[in-house]
Scaffold this motif. Structure first.
Motif, PDB file in Angstrom:
ATOM      1  N   VAL A 493      30.772  -1.180  -0.802  1.00  0.00           N
ATOM      2  CA  VAL A 493      29.763  -0.161  -1.627  1.00  0.00           C
ATOM      3  C   VAL A 493      29.137  -1.219  -2.375  1.00  0.00           C
ATOM      4  CG1 VAL A 493      29.459   1.677  -3.462  1.00  0.00           C
ATOM      5  CG2 VAL A 493      31.438   1.857  -1.455  1.00  0.00           C
ATOM      6  N   HIS A 533      17.914   1.447  -1.512  1.00  0.00           N
ATOM      7  CA  HIS A 533      18.886   2.328  -0.743  1.00  0.00           C
ATOM      8  C   HIS A 533      18.453   2.687   0.362  1.00  0.00           C
ATOM      9  CE1 HIS A 533      16.102   4.598  -2.625  1.00  0.00           C
ATOM     10  NE2 HIS A 533      16.297   5.803  -1.820  1.00  0.00           N
ATOM     11  N   GLU A 537      19.966   2.578   5.038  1.00  0.00           N
ATOM     12  CA  GLU A 537      19.679   3.677   5.950  1.00  0.00           C
ATOM     13  C   GLU A 537      19.180   3.499   7.380  1.00  0.00           C
ATOM     14  OE1 GLU A 537      17.619   5.988   3.364  1.00  0.00           O
ATOM     15  OE2 GLU A 537      19.484   7.127   2.254  1.00  0.00           O
ATOM     16  N   GLY A 541      23.633   3.292   7.659  1.00  0.00           N
ATOM     17  CA  GLY A 541      24.629   3.294   6.481  1.00  0.00           C
ATOM     18  C   GLY A 541      24.058   4.149   5.591  1.00  0.00           C
ATOM     19  N   LYS A 542      24.833   4.442   4.424  1.00  0.00           N
ATOM     20  CA  LYS A 542      24.215   5.493   3.495  1.00  0.00           C
ATOM     21  C   LYS A 542      23.866   4.909   2.226  1.00  0.00           C
ATOM     22  CE  LYS A 542      24.780   9.727   1.675  1.00  0.00           C
ATOM     23  NZ  LYS A 542      23.751  10.965   2.068  1.00  0.00           N
ATOM     24  N   GLY A 543      22.692   5.559   1.890  1.00  0.00           N
ATOM     25  CA  GLY A 543      22.033   5.224   0.495  1.00  0.00           C
ATOM     26  C   GLY A 543      22.000   6.290  -0.298  1.00  0.00           C
ATOM     27  N   TYR A 544      21.919   5.643  -1.772  1.00  0.00           N
ATOM     28  CA  TYR A 544      21.735   6.654  -2.792  1.00  0.00           C
ATOM     29  C   TYR A 544      20.895   6.170  -3.866  1.00  0.00           C
ATOM     30  CZ  TYR A 544      26.206   8.741  -1.540  1.00  0.00           C
ATOM     31  OH  TYR A 544      27.431   9.373  -0.817  1.00  0.00           O
ATOM     32  N   SER A 555      27.552   9.740  -6.678  1.00  0.00           N
ATOM     33  CA  SER A 555      27.499   8.901  -5.469  1.00  0.00           C
ATOM     34  C   SER A 555      28.652   8.060  -5.516  1.00  0.00           C
ATOM     35  CB  SER A 555      26.229   7.714  -5.736  1.00  0.00           C
ATOM     36  OG  SER A 555      26.256   7.422  -6.844  1.00  0.00           O
ATOM     37  N   SER A 559      31.139   7.945  -2.443  1.00  0.00           N
ATOM     38  CA  SER A 559      31.025   6.559  -1.537  1.00  0.00           C
ATOM     39  C   SER A 559      32.580   5.999  -1.534  1.00  0.00           C
ATOM     40  CB  SER A 559      29.997   5.446  -1.935  1.00  0.00           C
ATOM     41  OG  SER A 559      30.209   5.481  -3.428  1.00  0.00           O
ATOM     42  N   LYS A 564      32.762   3.884   3.381  1.00  0.00           N
ATOM     43  CA  LYS A 564      31.636   3.360   4.678  1.00  0.00           C
ATOM     44  C   LYS A 564      30.564   2.534   3.912  1.00  0.00           C
ATOM     45  CE  LYS A 564      33.478   5.890   7.963  1.00  0.00           C
ATOM     46  NZ  LYS A 564      34.071   5.439   9.205  1.00  0.00           N
ATOM     47  N   THR A 566      27.751   1.335   2.064  1.00  0.00           N
ATOM     48  CA  THR A 566      26.853   2.144   1.232  1.00  0.00           C
ATOM     49  C   THR A 566      25.971   1.103   0.349  1.00  0.00           C
ATOM     50  OG1 THR A 566      28.499   3.914   1.276  1.00  0.00           O
ATOM     51  CG2 THR A 566      26.727   3.918  -0.388  1.00  0.00           C
TER      52      THR A 566
END
Length: 587
Positions: A493, A533, A537, A541-544, A555, A559, A564, A566
């Motif tokens: 993360v 972020h 993506e 991947g994951k973005g915030y 968040s 995460s 994963k 992030t």
């Protein structure tokens, strides 16, 4: 894996003819030698002439983590060496690939971490004629390598591989270099000759012991204990050298037995928990300014410790230095030097004290003074941390991140930190409770290490959560490696403190904004509100994007639970923090 089974695996992979199955080329011999030497992981960027070498290594069970840039791969290899105690290996192409890799090799040298850089190079017969990516790489690596070797014939490969592995971890660890020309990678020997070369190299392997070849310390140990007994205000300083030596249990025993306060260097944090009652981190100025005898374990009296000189330190302070390097230990001319492995030396000191206990109790004036100042400073900081400041300053999100990390329990996440204000504030706020769980800019103050360190930490400690807390400038050095996080699905993360630039936004005085390019952004400025972020993506991947305490808490919870790849883009007030962090005087 035996040579015959290795050959079968490689040849099955490549579907080569039966006639060639009895031949071993330089690529395979290099991979075989590294596998025999205990190397289980490589980092790098493939290309001419080393792609086959990487494939051979993978076929032999050596994991290869492919990066976008040799610089980040080199930082990963250096950190992997620190975290595992085994040399991290960086593989680069020739010429510019080697030059890019020097970032990691020099970082390993400065931090004294075991690392090996292997680079392909041009054909020997074409050197000096302007061959493809031609460079005198042995000369290029010389300032950053404790040992270098170049194979000029395939028969030299096994000996050279064992030499770079042994030298990287012997004595004071560091970076080593192995150069393998293209023609040597293509050269072949028979299977029986390859087996003979490997066996001969193993049997004649240099015995460069890492902690057994030190002289007797009996007299020096007695002197050290005598100094500690006579001290009125003793202090123990522990650095990442002690962490590398796995000295945490020996250090805990000594601190708990003697009651002497301790001060960790930034990457020494976690050898003993920051919450330990004898931790002097929050009373650092008092501790180093008034102590009279200091036991320095695996740390150097360099800029991080103000060179051990006044006015930060008392002019009468007596240093007892523990280090594996006799040359390094004598450089600052300490009162007493103990050359040896940190864990072993601490065990000898505890053994010397055992029969005649030495203990500074909680009511001792020195321990009380440290404790009082620590509580005062922690209370002041907690008052700042308790406020929910929006737009975010550095303290509010740092408190939320600290609490989320502590809530993970044990094993604690590995924390990676870089940036000016982000790293400086993080050192004070983010609590380390376990050894080797903090990686930051280190001895050389290297920026851009973040993603490489994250990947190394995730590979070195499978399944363990890795959390990076970095400034937007530090993140930018290696941001493309978020694709590497996603490709290998690493539990990392990355939290970016986005204040719109290096140190922040445009901080120039009006009189500084002049000249023909006055309408250009300030040298310290980035695009305001950059959507970092969304970068991860793009790869799945994951973005915030967060700007309030509630958004950040949510968040982090999601995460940390998902584990994963992030990126959390934290919007910070562009005027929060100071130029150059805590080193304004040098800018």
């Amino acid at each position: 894996m035996s040579l015959s089974s290795a050959l079968m695996a490689v040849h099955n992979q490549n579907s080569e003819s039966k006639d060639s199955e009895s031949q071993v080329d330089g690529n395979l011999l290099v991979a075989l030698a590294f596998a025999r030497a205990g190397i289980d992981c490589m980092f790098g960027v493939v290309g001419i002439p080393v792609t086959s070498l990487a494939n051979r290594a993978v076929a032999l069970g050596i994991r290869f983590i492919a990066f976008h840039n040799e610089q980040s791969a080199g930082y990963a290899a250096s950190a992997y060496g620190y975290l595992t105690g085994r040399p991290g290996v960086l593989l680069t192409v020739s010429g510019p690939g080697c030059v890019h890799g020097l970032a990691g090799l020099s970082n390993a040298a400065a931090n004294t971490w075991p690392m090996i850089m292997i680079s392909g190079s041009c054909d020997q017969k074409d050197f000096g004629r302007g061959d493809f990516q031609e460079l005198d790489q042995i000369a290029a690596v010389k300032p950053f390598s404790k040992f270098s070797a170049k194979a000029t014939d395939i028969s030299q490969i096994p000996n050279h591989v064992f030499d770079v592995v042994d030298h990287s971890v012997s004595g004071r660890p560091g970076g080593c270099y192995l150069d393998i020309p293209t023609d040597i990678l293509h050269q072949t020997v028979s299977e029986s000759e390859a087996s003979r070369l490997l066996s001969a190299a193993e049997s004649s392997r240099a015995q460069l012991a890492t902690e057994k070849a030190f002289p007797s310390l009996e007299s020096e140990i007695r002197k050290a204990v005598s100094l500690l007994r006579s001290a009125e205000r003793p202090l123990i300083v522990c650095g990442k050298g002690a962490a590398f030596a796995r000295a945490e249990n020996a250090l805990k025993n000594l601190v708990d037995t003697t009651g002497i306060p301790f001060l960790p260097t930034p990457m020494g944090k976690g050898l003993l928990p920051d919450t330990h009652e004898l931790a002097a981190t929050a009373a650092r100025s008092l501790a180093i300014g008034r102590c009279d005898v200091v036991l320095v374990v695996g740390a150097r009296l360099n800029w991080l410790l103000h060179f051990g000189e006044p006015p930060r330190w008392s002019k009468d302070v007596k240093f007892i230095l523990i280090d594996v390097s006799k040359e390094e230990i004598e450089l600052p001319k300490p009162h007493l030097s103990l050359v040896g492995d940190a864990r072993h030396v601490l065990e000898l000191i505890s053994k010397e004290i055992k029969d005649d206990p030495l203990c500074f109790g909680k009511s001792h004036t020195w321990v009380e003074a440290i404790s009082k100042k620590t509580k005062e400073n922690v209370s002041k900081m907690e008052l700042q941390l308790a406020k929910d400041v929006v737009p975010f300053n550095f303290m509010t999100p740092m408190r939320i991140i600290r609490d989320a990390i502590l809530a993970q329990g044990s094993p604690a996440p590995i924390l990676v930190s870089e940036g000016a204000n982000t790293m400086d504030v993080g050192r004070a706020v983010l609590v380390q409770t376990e050894p080797r769980t903090r990686l930051d800019a280190g001895t050389w103050g290297t920026m851009g290490v973040g993603l490489g360190y994250c990947i190394a930490a995730a590979v070195a400690s499978p399944g363990r959560l890795v959390v990076a807390v970095e400034g937007d400038s530090g993140f930018g050095f290696s941001a493309m490696e978020v694709e590497t996080l996603v490709r290998y699905q690493l539990p990392v993360v990355v939290i970016v403190f986005n204040n719109g630039g290096v140190y922040g936004g445009d901080r120039r005085n009006p009189e500084e904004i002049t000249g023909p390019y006055k309408d250009d952004p300030a040298p310290t400025s980035f695009v305001p509100g950059a959507a970092y972020h969304t970068l991860i993506e793009a790869f799945g991947g994951k973005g915030y994007l967060v700007g309030t305490p509630e958004e950040l808490k949510s968040s982090l919870a999601e995460s940390f639970s998902a584990r994963k790849p992030t990126v959390i883009n934290v919007t910070i007030d562009p005027y929060a923090g100071a130029e150059s962090g805590r080193m304004q005087h040098k800018n």
